[in-house]
Design an enzyme around this catalytic site. Sequence first.
Site, PDB file in Angstrom:
ATOM      1  N   CYS A 120     -13.183   7.870  22.334  1.00 41.58           N
ATOM      2  CA  CYS A 120     -14.444   8.126  23.050  1.00 41.58           C
ATOM      3  C   CYS A 120     -14.733   9.625  23.091  1.00 41.58           C
ATOM      4  O   CYS A 120     -15.851  10.063  22.808  1.00 41.58           O
ATOM      5  CB  CYS A 120     -14.363   7.547  24.462  1.00 41.58           C
ATOM      6  SG  CYS A 120     -15.948   7.529  25.328  1.00 41.58           S
ATOM      7  N   CYS A 121     -13.721  10.426  23.423  1.00 39.78           N
ATOM      8  CA  CYS A 121     -13.898  11.878  23.450  1.00 39.78           C
ATOM      9  C   CYS A 121     -14.237  12.418  22.063  1.00 39.78           C
ATOM     10  O   CYS A 121     -15.043  13.337  21.928  1.00 39.78           O
ATOM     11  CB  CYS A 121     -12.632  12.558  23.967  1.00 39.78           C
ATOM     12  SG  CYS A 121     -12.350  12.384  25.738  1.00 39.78           S
ATOM     13  N   CYS A 203     -16.974  13.773  32.380  1.00 40.29           N
ATOM     14  CA  CYS A 203     -17.793  12.563  32.393  1.00 40.29           C
ATOM     15  C   CYS A 203     -17.515  11.761  33.662  1.00 40.29           C
ATOM     16  O   CYS A 203     -16.389  11.722  34.159  1.00 40.29           O
ATOM     17  CB  CYS A 203     -17.492  11.711  31.166  1.00 40.29           C
ATOM     18  SG  CYS A 203     -17.910  12.506  29.602  1.00 40.29           S
ATOM     19  N   CYS A 206     -14.596   9.210  33.672  1.00 41.28           N
ATOM     20  CA  CYS A 206     -13.211   9.669  33.498  1.00 41.28           C
ATOM     21  C   CYS A 206     -12.819  10.799  34.443  1.00 41.28           C
ATOM     22  O   CYS A 206     -11.853  11.524  34.171  1.00 41.28           O
ATOM     23  CB  CYS A 206     -12.989  10.114  32.058  1.00 41.28           C
ATOM     24  SG  CYS A 206     -13.306   8.822  30.830  1.00 41.28           S
ATOM     25  N   CYS A 229      -9.631  16.736  26.602  1.00 35.99           N
ATOM     26  CA  CYS A 229     -10.484  15.906  25.751  1.00 35.99           C
ATOM     27  C   CYS A 229     -10.192  16.120  24.274  1.00 35.99           C
ATOM     28  O   CYS A 229     -10.557  15.307  23.432  1.00 35.99           O
ATOM     29  CB  CYS A 229     -11.957  16.194  26.031  1.00 35.99           C
ATOM     30  SG  CYS A 229     -12.448  17.891  25.674  1.00 35.99           S
TER      31      CYS A 229
END
EC number: 1.8.4.10
Length: 234
Positions: A120-121, A203, A206, A229
């Site tokens: 995702c990062c 985010c 997270c 990240c």
Amino acid sequence: MLTYETWKENSVSFSEEDETKGALSVLSWAYNEYKDEIVYACSFGVEGMVLLHLINQVNPSAKVVFLDTNVHFQETYELIKKVRERFPSLNIIEKQPELTLDEQAKLHGEKLWESNPNLCCSIRKILPLEKSLAAEKAWISGLRREQSETRKHTQFINQDRRFQSIKVCPLIHWTWKEVWRYVYKHSLPYNPLHDVGYPSIGCEKCTLPVGDGGNSRDGRWAGKMKTECGLHFQ
């Protein structure tokens, strides 16, 4: 010009004996060295407010990139509006990922930030920054040495192997208290989440508040064996 290919450790030195602990000198050197081929990657945390204020003194039309993952806190987006009002000449670019959240879910499943936060990062932060840095010789970061073990050896000028660029870190010697003292002294806007236990804000999916005595990165990806990240791995 100092580049990734010509970088040598301690090739540039700066005095730390001023109010900004060398930050203004570093920024002045960086913008003189790279002109319009340098960008500040800003997450709009409290360190970012300090750097934006300092950068505005050195280069009021500087490029600033915000990696808009589309899952930031609403407070972060509201802060960006305030920063645009405070520093209207800064060129703030909100960089979007190639995939929308819906497209990402179709390819990799729902809630990728839970099932595979590294991927995702990569999709929402690392790849967009790679594209942003493609045309630049250097970039600026708000890293401070006291933030975590992984950051304690950061220098003012770094050879960034991750992005094959020069990474400039003006605030390495600043403490958390000094950052806030500067913010209050200059009446700078900041994210109100800092007032309710969020020392590091990423985010919304997270990021959690941190208890008293916790590391400033403890609220990031809690329970995922992850505190970075991937932007700042060397």
